[in-house]
Design an enzyme around this catalytic site. Structure first.
Site, PDB file in Angstrom:
ATOM      1  N   ARG A  27      -6.594  -1.481   8.324  1.00 55.59           N
ATOM      2  CA  ARG A  27      -6.236  -1.732   6.754  1.00 55.59           C
ATOM      3  C   ARG A  27      -7.194  -2.927   6.267  1.00 55.59           C
ATOM      4  NH1 ARG A  27      -1.102  -0.092   5.088  1.00 55.59           N
ATOM      5  NH2 ARG A  27      -2.198  -0.592   3.028  1.00 55.59           N
ATOM      6  N   ARG A  31      -6.282  -5.188   0.785  1.00 58.20           N
ATOM      7  CA  ARG A  31      -5.459  -6.352   1.078  1.00 58.20           C
ATOM      8  C   ARG A  31      -5.601  -7.709   0.961  1.00 58.20           C
ATOM      9  NH1 ARG A  31      -1.349  -4.468   5.866  1.00 58.20           N
ATOM     10  NH2 ARG A  31       0.045  -3.248   4.624  1.00 58.20           N
ATOM     11  N   ARG A  40      -8.266  -5.090  -8.056  1.00 57.64           N
ATOM     12  CA  ARG A  40      -7.236  -4.515  -8.117  1.00 57.64           C
ATOM     13  C   ARG A  40      -6.469  -5.175  -9.320  1.00 57.64           C
ATOM     14  NH1 ARG A  40      -3.032  -6.572  -3.574  1.00 57.64           N
ATOM     15  NH2 ARG A  40      -3.340  -8.416  -4.677  1.00 57.64           N
ATOM     16  N   ASP A  76      -5.473   6.458   0.735  1.00 59.99           N
ATOM     17  CA  ASP A  76      -3.820   6.035   1.219  1.00 59.99           C
ATOM     18  C   ASP A  76      -3.382   7.127   1.863  1.00 59.99           C
ATOM     19  OD1 ASP A  76      -1.827   3.704   1.096  1.00 59.99           O
ATOM     20  OD2 ASP A  76      -0.636   5.679   0.982  1.00 59.99           O
ATOM     21  N   TYR A 153       8.400   9.326   4.337  1.00 56.83           N
ATOM     22  CA  TYR A 153       8.295   9.026   2.685  1.00 56.83           C
ATOM     23  C   TYR A 153       8.555  10.194   1.919  1.00 56.83           C
ATOM     24  CZ  TYR A 153       5.623   4.705   4.321  1.00 56.83           C
ATOM     25  OH  TYR A 153       5.366   3.395   4.779  1.00 56.83           O
TER      26      TYR A 153
END
Ligand code: CP3
Length: 343
Positions: A27, A31, A40, A76, A153
């Site tokens: 990751r 982040r 973002r 993702d 998910y």
């Protein structure tokens, strides 16, 4: 295509000797970097994933800023359920939400194995652009979610500590659950192959929720599908399997033929090596929360980890994704300690 200037990662996955282990951080793209947070603020999550120029910029940030030995594609794992026909939303401070999860056979009927070039072509475009911009500096890691984690998910519809609804689905509708896992597997094989054809040098499978299953259930609901994916991909590019918490199945995962196995911090280096055998590269396993420690502690603990794994067949990494609040100079201290180390 230019040859790689830094091929520590690929050499290590092939079992060749190197002067020090390669290092990257799960990751690492996104982040915690202020440069990412600025992007973002301007674009939604899926805009960032679907625009090759943005995905490329975010992928390169940790290479340029932190100096890791590999880039990992910015994307993702949930783009695969999206391509299979489920709506996926990423809600800030809440995580992923799938508003119409799979609860019944009627829901399952909406799911398809898509043409990956039609539905995920933007990922392959991003990979081609990233390879061009990397210009051989470091290898590029592609990735996908393992079928069990994606089922979690797709059925639960959101993050969970237990994924109890996903488990209930498997235990009450096992045939449908296995059909769904097979469809995810078929999609993932096509997806990873196309990532490799577009230029990914190696691929990692993330089974983030593998550790929620008992060893027997892992053998039923996760491992057979991971095995199919590894078998289909491993001769095209090295595969790293990271099933968090599933240390009990390291031996079985090594038997799939995967060139690399990721481990978290809940198993020691010597136990992991004992379980996995000596024909596979191990990757891990620094506790991501330990990056909050003072820098001298990070340096000492990182060296301790490197010595514990010993020379060869080892990739320095965290035991799970880097946490969003980690100061950048702490991440750099981790990476630089590995880069200054010599066996
Ligand atoms: O190095 C990288 O970060 C590359 C890109 C990447 C993302 N997700 C981007 C992302 C990778 C490799 C992933 C994998 C992923 N996604 C996993 C497996 C790895 C793991 O951490 O266990 C899982 C379970 C997901 C699903 C997911 N996506 C969650 C649970 C969340 C929300 C919380 C979180 O983990 O950040 C996301 C959103 C997401 N995916 C973000 C990023 C950078 C954060 C959203 C944002 O920055 O706006």
């Amino acid at each position: 295509m230019s040859t790689l200037q830094n091929d520590l990662l690929l050499k290590t996955l092939r079992g060749e000797q190197t002067s020090r282990p390669p290092v990257w951080m799960m990751r690492q793209a996104g982040r915690y970097l202020p440069e990412y947070i600025r992007i973002r603020e301007k674009y939604s999550f899926f805009e960032r994933c679907q625009t090759p120029e943005l995905a490329c910029e975010i992928t390169l940030q940790p290479v340029d800023i932190v100096g890791v030995d590999a880039a990992i594609l910015f994307s993702d794992i949930l783009v695969v359920p999206q391509a299979m026909g489920l709506e996926v939303q990423l809600i800030e401070h809440k995580g992923p939400v799938l508003p119409d999860p799979i609860k019944s056979n009627a829901d399952f009927a909406r799911i398809r194995v898509p043409d990956v070039d039609e539905t995920l072509g933007y990922v392959f475009d991003a990979i081609r652009l990233i390879k061009k911009e990397l210009n051989g500096r470091v290898p590029l890691i592609g990735f996908a979610g393992a079928p069990w984690t994606l089922l979690c998910y797709m059925v639960q519809g959101k993050g969970s500590k237990t994924f109890d609804e996903a488990k209930a689905f498997c235990y009450t509708q096992p045939e449908t659950a296995h059909q769904l896992l097979q469809m995810i597997t078929d999609t993932t094989i096509a997806y990873l192959r196309q990532q490799i054809h577009a230029g990914a040098d190696t691929v990692q499978l993330f089974d983030s929720w593998g550790g929620l299953l008992s060893p027997d259930d892992f053998a039923v609901w996760s491992l057979p599908y991971i095995s199919q994916i590894v078998a289909a991909v491993k001769d095209e590019a090295p595969v790293i399997v990271f099933a968090k918490g599933a240390w009990h199945s390291l031996e079985a995962m090594a038997a799939t033929g995967a060139q690399g196995l990721g481990i978290d911090w809940c198993i020691s280096a010597s136990m992991a090596r004992q379980f996995a055998g000596d024909k596979v590269t191990l990757q891990g396993n620094f506790d991501p929360a330990k990056l909050f420690a003072p820098i001298p502690v990070i340096e000492a603990e990182t060296r301790k980890m490197l010595r514990a794994f010993g020379p060869g067949r080892y990739i320095a990494n965290l035991g799970h994704g880097i946490l969003p609040q980690v100061p950048v100079d702490h991440a750099k201290a981790f990476v630089n300690t590995v880069k200054e180390f010599a066996w």
